[in-house]
Scaffold this motif. Structure first.
Motif, PDB file in Angstrom:
ATOM      1  N   CYS A  37      28.557   0.046  16.974  1.00 35.15           N
ATOM      2  CA  CYS A  37      28.146  -1.418  16.051  1.00 35.15           C
ATOM      3  C   CYS A  37      29.669  -1.701  15.573  1.00 35.15           C
ATOM      4  O   CYS A  37      30.409  -1.029  15.138  1.00 35.15           O
ATOM      5  N   ASP A  38      29.874  -3.108  15.233  1.00 37.55           N
ATOM      6  CA  ASP A  38      30.998  -3.761  14.720  1.00 37.55           C
ATOM      7  C   ASP A  38      30.944  -3.527  13.222  1.00 37.55           C
ATOM      8  O   ASP A  38      31.756  -3.135  12.478  1.00 37.55           O
ATOM      9  N   ARG A  39      29.756  -3.506  12.944  1.00 42.87           N
ATOM     10  CA  ARG A  39      29.407  -3.418  11.265  1.00 42.87           C
ATOM     11  C   ARG A  39      28.187  -2.749  11.250  1.00 42.87           C
ATOM     12  O   ARG A  39      27.289  -2.597  12.044  1.00 42.87           O
ATOM     13  N   GLU A  84      28.642 -10.618  17.655  1.00 41.54           N
ATOM     14  CA  GLU A  84      28.920  -9.244  16.937  1.00 41.54           C
ATOM     15  C   GLU A  84      27.489  -8.489  16.995  1.00 41.54           C
ATOM     16  O   GLU A  84      26.256  -9.003  17.198  1.00 41.54           O
ATOM     17  N   THR A 138      36.169   6.585  15.690  1.00 44.01           N
ATOM     18  CA  THR A 138      35.017   6.236  14.861  1.00 44.01           C
ATOM     19  C   THR A 138      34.471   7.365  14.061  1.00 44.01           C
ATOM     20  O   THR A 138      34.669   8.354  14.489  1.00 44.01           O
ATOM     21  N   THR A 163      32.475  -2.036   7.944  1.00 39.70           N
ATOM     22  CA  THR A 163      32.652  -1.331   9.206  1.00 39.70           C
ATOM     23  C   THR A 163      32.097   0.047   9.224  1.00 39.70           C
ATOM     24  O   THR A 163      31.834   0.537   8.272  1.00 39.70           O
ATOM     25  N   THR A 178      24.705 -11.536  20.749  1.00 39.38           N
ATOM     26  CA  THR A 178      24.813 -11.349  19.075  1.00 39.38           C
ATOM     27  C   THR A 178      23.676 -10.223  19.179  1.00 39.38           C
ATOM     28  O   THR A 178      22.451 -10.567  19.658  1.00 39.38           O
ATOM     29  N   ARG A 182      26.736  -4.025  24.536  1.00 38.75           N
ATOM     30  CA  ARG A 182      28.085  -4.457  24.142  1.00 38.75           C
ATOM     31  C   ARG A 182      28.464  -5.260  25.557  1.00 38.75           C
ATOM     32  O   ARG A 182      29.346  -6.195  25.357  1.00 38.75           O
TER      33      ARG A 182
END
Length: 265
Positions: A205-207, A32, A249, A221, A190, A185
């Protein structure tokens, strides 16, 4: 490179009686990418320093795959976690190749030189960051953006499954900002990345973990976190949040402030 699970559990940092980080808990799953965002002085860099053992938490724990990083031998940690910092001293006679070669140190015994495998990894990292032509240039004569790319190349040569990056796009032009984050990415590692640019953070970013005054004020998110209400509360700005038509996004556009003398940015 096997991605690790990184966890901060109730981490607090107090320096000279001042709380810089306040009981922060953050779980980052293997593979992540989590962005740390927030205003200047929010505690982003301080929290990251506890991850790579530059700053010991006053309380709480930092765990990598369940192991307390402060109880791990330094070399073992360096084989599993790489750090890209905002700056590094440059007043010494090292070439760009030498700087990137430091990333191989955790994988070798003392006084071992670079073998053919090391050299291939080092040159591959330089090529990945567009630095092959500067391999034997003095590091301290590079521009700020070039130095930043060298530090990213060094982390790449370290071949770790977990990375922490403190403003990795600092000093980079627009193209190299995108290249650097694309690389994170593509590696599938991680990653915890401190970023000032909310649009970049939301796109890559994922979160997002929003820090303010050393504490977590939002975690989720980008779509959940980047809202006009949060921007007003944390950053003290009025902004519109729309959806980027290409990335889907959140995209932040600051509203101009009008005064009798005109627009104040």
């Amino acid at each position: 490179m096997t991605p690790g699970a990184l966890r901060a559990h109730q981490v607090s940092v107090v320096v000279s009686g001042k709380a810089l980080v306040r009981a922060v808990s953050l779980d980052v799953a293997a593979g992540e990418v989590v962005g740390l965002v927030g205003p200047n002085g929010a505690g982003k860099s301080t929290l990251l320093r506890t991850f790579y053992r530059a700053l010991r938490p006053t309380s709480g724990h930092v765990l990598l795959d369940g192991d307390d990083v402060w109880r791990m031998p330094g070399k073992r940690l360096a084989r599993r976690l790489a750090a890209v910092l905002q700056e590094t001293a440059g007043d010494f006679a090292l070439t760009v190749y030498d700087m990137v070669a430091m990333g191989r140190t955790p994988h070798k015994r003392a006084f071992d030189g670079d073998d053919a495998g090391d050299r291939a990894i080092i040159m591959g990292a330089l090529e990945r960051l567009g630095l092959a032509g500067l391999a034997y240039a003095p590091f301290d004569r590079l521009s700020g953006g070039e130095k930043q790319r060298v530090l990213i190349a060094r982390a790449l040569a370290q071949r770790c499954g977990t990375m922490v990056l403190d403003e990795p796009t600092n000093h980079l032009d627009l193209r190299h900002q995108l290249d650097a984050l694309d690389l994170v990415r593509e590696l599938g590692v991680t990653a915890v990345v401190a970023l000032h640019d909310l649009n970049l953070a939301a796109a890559f970013c994922d979160r997002l973990c929003v820090l303010n005054d050393g504490a977590v004020v939002a975690l989720g998110t980008p779509r959940d976190v980047v809202t006009p209400a949060l921007l007003a509360e944390v950053y003290r700005v009025q902004a519109d949040v729309t959806t980027n038509p290409e990335t889907r996004t959140p995209q932040v556009t600051l509203r101009a402030r009008w005064t009798e003398r005109g627009v104040v940015a």
